[in-house]
Motif scaffolding. Sequence first.
Motif, PDB file in Angstrom:
ATOM      1  N   ALA A 589       4.397   5.866 -19.439  1.00  0.00           N
ATOM      2  CA  ALA A 589       3.659   5.439 -18.990  1.00  0.00           C
ATOM      3  C   ALA A 589       2.629   4.703 -18.829  1.00  0.00           C
ATOM      4  O   ALA A 589       2.030   5.488 -19.037  1.00  0.00           O
ATOM      5  CB  ALA A 589       3.903   5.914 -17.184  1.00  0.00           C
ATOM      6  N   ALA A 590       3.039   3.314 -18.919  1.00  0.00           N
ATOM      7  CA  ALA A 590       1.721   1.889 -18.698  1.00  0.00           C
ATOM      8  C   ALA A 590       1.200   2.003 -18.018  1.00  0.00           C
ATOM      9  O   ALA A 590       1.634   1.866 -16.670  1.00  0.00           O
ATOM     10  CB  ALA A 590       2.600   0.914 -19.643  1.00  0.00           C
ATOM     11  N   HIS A 591      -0.063   1.725 -17.934  1.00  0.00           N
ATOM     12  CA  HIS A 591      -0.542   2.140 -15.904  1.00  0.00           C
ATOM     13  C   HIS A 591      -1.958   0.770 -16.347  1.00  0.00           C
ATOM     14  O   HIS A 591      -2.440   0.232 -17.129  1.00  0.00           O
ATOM     15  CB  HIS A 591      -2.411   3.380 -15.718  1.00  0.00           C
ATOM     16  N   GLU A 592      -1.670   0.186 -15.313  1.00  0.00           N
ATOM     17  CA  GLU A 592      -2.313  -1.193 -14.762  1.00  0.00           C
ATOM     18  C   GLU A 592      -4.191  -0.508 -14.670  1.00  0.00           C
ATOM     19  O   GLU A 592      -4.109   1.062 -14.189  1.00  0.00           O
ATOM     20  CB  GLU A 592      -2.062  -1.712 -13.937  1.00  0.00           C
ATOM     21  N   PRO A 593      -5.036  -1.766 -14.785  1.00  0.00           N
ATOM     22  CA  PRO A 593      -6.449  -1.164 -14.693  1.00  0.00           C
ATOM     23  C   PRO A 593      -6.245  -0.629 -12.781  1.00  0.00           C
ATOM     24  O   PRO A 593      -5.830  -1.908 -11.848  1.00  0.00           O
ATOM     25  CB  PRO A 593      -7.387  -2.635 -14.596  1.00  0.00           C
ATOM     26  N   PHE A 594      -7.190   0.283 -12.713  1.00  0.00           N
ATOM     27  CA  PHE A 594      -7.558   0.452 -11.304  1.00  0.00           C
ATOM     28  C   PHE A 594      -8.914  -0.207 -10.866  1.00  0.00           C
ATOM     29  O   PHE A 594      -9.944  -0.161 -11.228  1.00  0.00           O
ATOM     30  CB  PHE A 594      -7.277   1.852 -11.403  1.00  0.00           C
ATOM     31  N   THR A 595      -8.315  -0.681  -9.554  1.00  0.00           N
ATOM     32  CA  THR A 595      -9.722  -0.976  -9.092  1.00  0.00           C
ATOM     33  C   THR A 595      -9.589  -0.732  -7.604  1.00  0.00           C
ATOM     34  O   THR A 595     -10.902  -0.533  -7.725  1.00  0.00           O
ATOM     35  CB  THR A 595      -8.834  -2.528  -8.307  1.00  0.00           C
ATOM     36  N   SER A 596      -9.061   0.016  -6.781  1.00  0.00           N
ATOM     37  CA  SER A 596     -10.169   0.701  -5.564  1.00  0.00           C
ATOM     38  C   SER A 596      -8.994   1.582  -5.384  1.00  0.00           C
ATOM     39  O   SER A 596      -7.797   1.334  -5.302  1.00  0.00           O
ATOM     40  CB  SER A 596     -10.699   0.204  -4.963  1.00  0.00           C
ATOM     41  N   VAL A 597      -9.203   2.851  -3.977  1.00  0.00           N
ATOM     42  CA  VAL A 597      -8.432   3.111  -3.433  1.00  0.00           C
ATOM     43  C   VAL A 597      -7.991   2.797  -2.413  1.00  0.00           C
ATOM     44  O   VAL A 597      -6.374   2.644  -2.128  1.00  0.00           O
ATOM     45  CB  VAL A 597      -8.545   4.879  -3.141  1.00  0.00           C
ATOM     46  N   ALA A 598      -9.193   1.952  -2.059  1.00  0.00           N
ATOM     47  CA  ALA A 598      -8.453   0.781  -0.525  1.00  0.00           C
ATOM     48  C   ALA A 598      -7.394   0.015  -0.819  1.00  0.00           C
ATOM     49  O   ALA A 598      -6.634  -0.147  -0.473  1.00  0.00           O
ATOM     50  CB  ALA A 598      -9.513   0.217  -0.210  1.00  0.00           C
ATOM     51  N   LYS A 599      -7.131  -0.571  -2.608  1.00  0.00           N
ATOM     52  CA  LYS A 599      -6.417  -1.457  -2.700  1.00  0.00           C
ATOM     53  C   LYS A 599      -5.055  -0.996  -3.050  1.00  0.00           C
ATOM     54  O   LYS A 599      -3.847  -0.592  -3.002  1.00  0.00           O
ATOM     55  CB  LYS A 599      -6.646  -1.788  -4.132  1.00  0.00           C
ATOM     56  N   ALA A 600      -5.159   0.835  -2.999  1.00  0.00           N
ATOM     57  CA  ALA A 600      -4.038   1.236  -3.760  1.00  0.00           C
ATOM     58  C   ALA A 600      -3.022   1.903  -2.745  1.00  0.00           C
ATOM     59  O   ALA A 600      -2.352   1.869  -2.342  1.00  0.00           O
ATOM     60  CB  ALA A 600      -4.624   2.797  -4.509  1.00  0.00           C
ATOM     61  N   VAL A 601      -4.182   2.232  -1.045  1.00  0.00           N
ATOM     62  CA  VAL A 601      -3.571   2.514   0.074  1.00  0.00           C
ATOM     63  C   VAL A 601      -2.853   0.764   1.037  1.00  0.00           C
ATOM     64  O   VAL A 601      -1.703   1.476   1.107  1.00  0.00           O
ATOM     65  CB  VAL A 601      -4.523   2.896   1.268  1.00  0.00           C
ATOM     66  N   GLU A 602      -3.264   0.271   0.484  1.00  0.00           N
ATOM     67  CA  GLU A 602      -3.171  -0.958   1.261  1.00  0.00           C
ATOM     68  C   GLU A 602      -1.583  -1.524   0.828  1.00  0.00           C
ATOM     69  O   GLU A 602      -0.869  -1.677   1.138  1.00  0.00           O
ATOM     70  CB  GLU A 602      -4.481  -1.849   1.524  1.00  0.00           C
ATOM     71  N   GLN A 603      -1.568  -1.420  -0.622  1.00  0.00           N
ATOM     72  CA  GLN A 603      -0.352  -2.350  -1.726  1.00  0.00           C
ATOM     73  C   GLN A 603       0.748  -1.526  -2.039  1.00  0.00           C
ATOM     74  O   GLN A 603       1.419  -1.301  -2.880  1.00  0.00           O
ATOM     75  CB  GLN A 603      -1.112  -3.361  -2.583  1.00  0.00           C
ATOM     76  N   GLY A 604       0.080   0.069  -2.035  1.00  0.00           N
ATOM     77  CA  GLY A 604       0.722   1.038  -2.486  1.00  0.00           C
ATOM     78  C   GLY A 604       1.293   1.367  -4.286  1.00  0.00           C
ATOM     79  O   GLY A 604       2.253   1.041  -4.849  1.00  0.00           O
ATOM     80  N   SER A 605       0.101   0.854  -4.944  1.00  0.00           N
ATOM     81  CA  SER A 605      -0.070   0.888  -5.773  1.00  0.00           C
ATOM     82  C   SER A 605       0.406   1.994  -6.659  1.00  0.00           C
ATOM     83  O   SER A 605      -0.310   2.002  -6.461  1.00  0.00           O
ATOM     84  CB  SER A 605      -0.956  -0.268  -7.134  1.00  0.00           C
ATOM     85  N   ASP A 606       0.805   1.592  -8.029  1.00  0.00           N
ATOM     86  CA  ASP A 606       1.425   3.047  -8.343  1.00  0.00           C
ATOM     87  C   ASP A 606       1.108   3.027  -9.777  1.00  0.00           C
ATOM     88  O   ASP A 606      -0.210   2.569 -10.790  1.00  0.00           O
ATOM     89  CB  ASP A 606       2.996   3.287  -8.244  1.00  0.00           C
ATOM     90  N   ILE A 607       2.221   2.706 -10.494  1.00  0.00           N
ATOM     91  CA  ILE A 607       2.399   2.782 -11.881  1.00  0.00           C
ATOM     92  C   ILE A 607       2.467   1.286 -12.731  1.00  0.00           C
ATOM     93  O   ILE A 607       3.369   0.742 -12.177  1.00  0.00           O
ATOM     94  CB  ILE A 607       2.606   3.507 -12.848  1.00  0.00           C
ATOM     95  N   HIS A 608       2.594   0.486 -14.731  1.00  0.00           N
ATOM     96  CA  HIS A 608       2.764  -0.352 -14.696  1.00  0.00           C
ATOM     97  C   HIS A 608       4.176  -0.248 -14.844  1.00  0.00           C
ATOM     98  O   HIS A 608       4.804   1.101 -14.043  1.00  0.00           O
ATOM     99  CB  HIS A 608       2.078  -0.731 -15.185  1.00  0.00           C
ATOM    100  N   SER A 609       5.351  -1.023 -14.506  1.00  0.00           N
ATOM    101  CA  SER A 609       6.342  -0.818 -14.638  1.00  0.00           C
ATOM    102  C   SER A 609       6.886  -1.340 -15.428  1.00  0.00           C
ATOM    103  O   SER A 609       8.446  -0.461 -16.264  1.00  0.00           O
ATOM    104  CB  SER A 609       7.145  -2.244 -13.205  1.00  0.00           C
ATOM    105  N   ASP A 610       6.304  -1.133 -16.705  1.00  0.00           N
ATOM    106  CA  ASP A 610       6.700  -0.364 -18.248  1.00  0.00           C
ATOM    107  C   ASP A 610       6.981   0.535 -17.813  1.00  0.00           C
ATOM    108  O   ASP A 610       5.615   2.077 -18.017  1.00  0.00           O
ATOM    109  CB  ASP A 610       6.268  -0.983 -18.886  1.00  0.00           C
ATOM    110  N   ARG A 611       8.044   1.920 -18.554  1.00  0.00           N
ATOM    111  CA  ARG A 611       8.351   2.682 -18.720  1.00  0.00           C
ATOM    112  C   ARG A 611       9.044   3.109 -19.917  1.00  0.00           C
ATOM    113  O   ARG A 611       9.688   2.080 -20.425  1.00  0.00           O
ATOM    114  CB  ARG A 611       9.074   3.779 -18.001  1.00  0.00           C
TER     115      ARG A 611
END
Length: 657
Positions: A589-611
Motif C-alpha cells: 500500500a502506498a500512503h498519502e502524507p498525513f495532515t491531521s486526525v481532524a481531516k481523517a475523521v472529516e474526510q475519511g481519508s485512508d490510503i492512497h488508491s495505489d495498491r
Amino acid sequence: MEQEIRFYKGLAKQYPNVASAATEIINLQAILNLPKGTEHFITDVHGEYLQFRHILRNASGAIRRKIDDVFGPTLRMEEKKELAALIYYPREKLEQVEAKEKDIEEWYQVTIHRMILLCRSAASKYTRSKVRKAMPTDFAYVIEELMSGRPDEADQEAYYNEIIHSVITTGRAREMIVACADLIRRMVVDHLHVVGDIYDRGPSPHLILDSLMNHHSVDIQWGNHDILWMGAAAGSRPCICNVIRIAARYGNLATLEEGYGINLLPLAKLAMEYYGDDPCLCFREQSAYQNLDQAKHLTLDTSLEEKMHKAITLMQFKIEGQMILSHPDFGMEDRLLLDKIDLSQGSVTIDGISYPMKDKHFPTLDPEHPYLLTEQEQEVIDQIQQSFMHCEKLQQHIQFLYSHGSLYKVYNGNLLYHGCIPLTKDGKFLPVRLFGKTYTGRALYDVLDSYARKGYYATDDRERIRGQAILWYLWENPDSPVFGKEKMATFERYFVADKALHVEPKNPYYQMLNDEKMADAVLKEFGLSGADAHIINGHIPVEAKAGESPVKCNGKLLIIDGGLSKAYQPKTGIAGYTLIYNSYGLVLAAHEPFTSVAKAVEQGSDIHSDRILVQQVLKRKRVADTDIGRELKENVADLQGLLEAYRTGLIPERHER
C-alpha cells in the motif's frame, strides 16, 4: 526409551489422562486449520508518530477491505468511509456524529449492529478463547453474546435487539462503539513488524515507542538510527553525540529535553561560551517542519540551537576520532579529518586535495591535539552521558527494543532486515573481520547482533566496551549491514561546498537490487527458498515519483521505505509504503502524507488508491503453513505420543476425584 518416559512424564503433569490429551489434540488440530493471521509491515518511521498511528489504525487498508467484504454493495461508498473513520478514530468521529445526528438512538442501533458484524468477521480467524482475551473487559460479555447471536432467526431476534436497546438506554452506546472499534483494529492485524528506524528526523519517536510497548504482538528489526539510540542509552559517547547532533539538525532537541528529560543545559552553556558571537551558518536547521504547524515542537531559541548544533558536532568528530584511533581494525582512518584542517588557510585536505572550508571558526580545536576534548567539553559529555544512562523512560524504550528486536528475523518464510547484506563487487558475501575473526552473510549478522546486546547488557567490562564500539560501528562503518555505504560524509556536508564530496557510495548490494540470483543467494543463506520466500527491506527510500518500483528481483525483494518521514517526501513523492501479508497473499500500500486526525475523521481519508498485489496464493494459507503452525504440529505429535504411552500402560493416567 528412558528419555522418552521422562519426557512423557513431564508432559503428563499438564495432560494427566487420555481425555485431557485428546481434547488438546482436537483443539490444536482445529487451530491449524484456521486462516493464517494478517501480518503488517512498516519501516523507516523516523519519529512521525501521527502518520505511524494513522497507518496502524487503518491497517494499511485492511480494515477498509474488511468493510467491503462484509457489506459489499449493501452500503454506499460514503457510508463505508464513515464507518472506516469511526473504526480508526471512534471518539473523534462520535463527537462529530453526535453534534449533527438528529436521531442519535437510531444511529447507535444501526452502527452497533454493523460493528458487531465486523467484529464477527474479524474474529473468524481466531479461537473463541483468543477473541475473548482480546475483548475490552467492560463489554466482553455483551460483545460475545451479540457476536454469537442470530438476529435473523425468530427466537433470537428479540433477545439480540434487546441487548442493543439496553446498551443505548443505559447510556453506554458510545463506549460500546469505542470498544468494538478497538476490538476490530486488534483482530484485523494479528502481528506487526517494524523493519527499522523508529528514531530521528521526526519529533515523536518516544510516542511511537510508547505505542509499540502497548501493542499486542510486535517485533522490530533494528535500523541504523535505532542502533544509534541503543548505543547512546548504553553510554556510548560517539553515539550520544550523533543523537544530539541529529536532533539539533532536524529541530528536535525538544524531543530529548521534553520527551526524555535529557539535560542539555551544560551543552547550551558551552555553546554560548565558545560560539556566542558565531553566526553558525553551516548549522542551520534542516527540519521538514519549518513554517508548518508542526513547528510548535521547537521550544529553544533557534540561534542557540545552531550554536549547540555546532558545539556537539565538533565534540562528535573529536570523540569519533578517538574511537577510530583506538580501533585500527575498523579501517576508518579516512574519516580522521580534524587533523587535516589548516586553520591558518581555512582549508582541509581530503584524499590529497585541499578544499576551502565554509566555516573557519574552531575555538575548541587544538591543532597539536585535534582529537582531544577541552576541559569544558569533557565535563559536558560526562554530564550528558550520565543523563542518558539514568533516563528511566529512555532505558525502558531501549530495553523494549532489545527484548522485541534483532538485526534480522526469519518469519513465516520471509527474511526481514533493515539495510543490506554486505557484498563484494562480484556479488559474493563480503568477508568482514571483527576482533581477529572473519564473518560473512548470516554469520556476520549474528555476531553483530550478539555484540550489540553485549554493549548494553554485558557485565564484563571488556565485552561491554567491545559491544559499545560495535554499536557505533553499526552506525557508520562501511561494512555495517544497517549502514551499507562507503562513508558517512557528515564532515564534508557541513564544511565543504564541493558536492562531489557529499556523495556516499552504496554497497554493491544496492546495485544488484534487480538481480534475482542475488536475492536467491541471500534467501538461501538464511535458510529460505521457493516462490513464497521474500526479502522485506527498508532503509533506502523508493523514489515513486520518478517511477521506481518497490518490487525488485521478480517479486522476491520488497523495499518498503517510501518516505514516511517528511524529510524524504519531496524526493519520494509519497508518504511511505507498507505491506500486508494475509491468508490470500501480499499487498503493498502506498500512503498519502498525513495532515491531521481532524481531516481523517472529516474526510475519511485512508490510503492512497495505489495498491500493488505482490503475490496471490492459489490456496488460502492456514495456520498450519506458518512458523507457529510448525510448532503446533510438533505439540500434536508429542501429545499423540503421550496418548500412545497411556494406552499401552507405559504412563499411568491420573483422574481427579
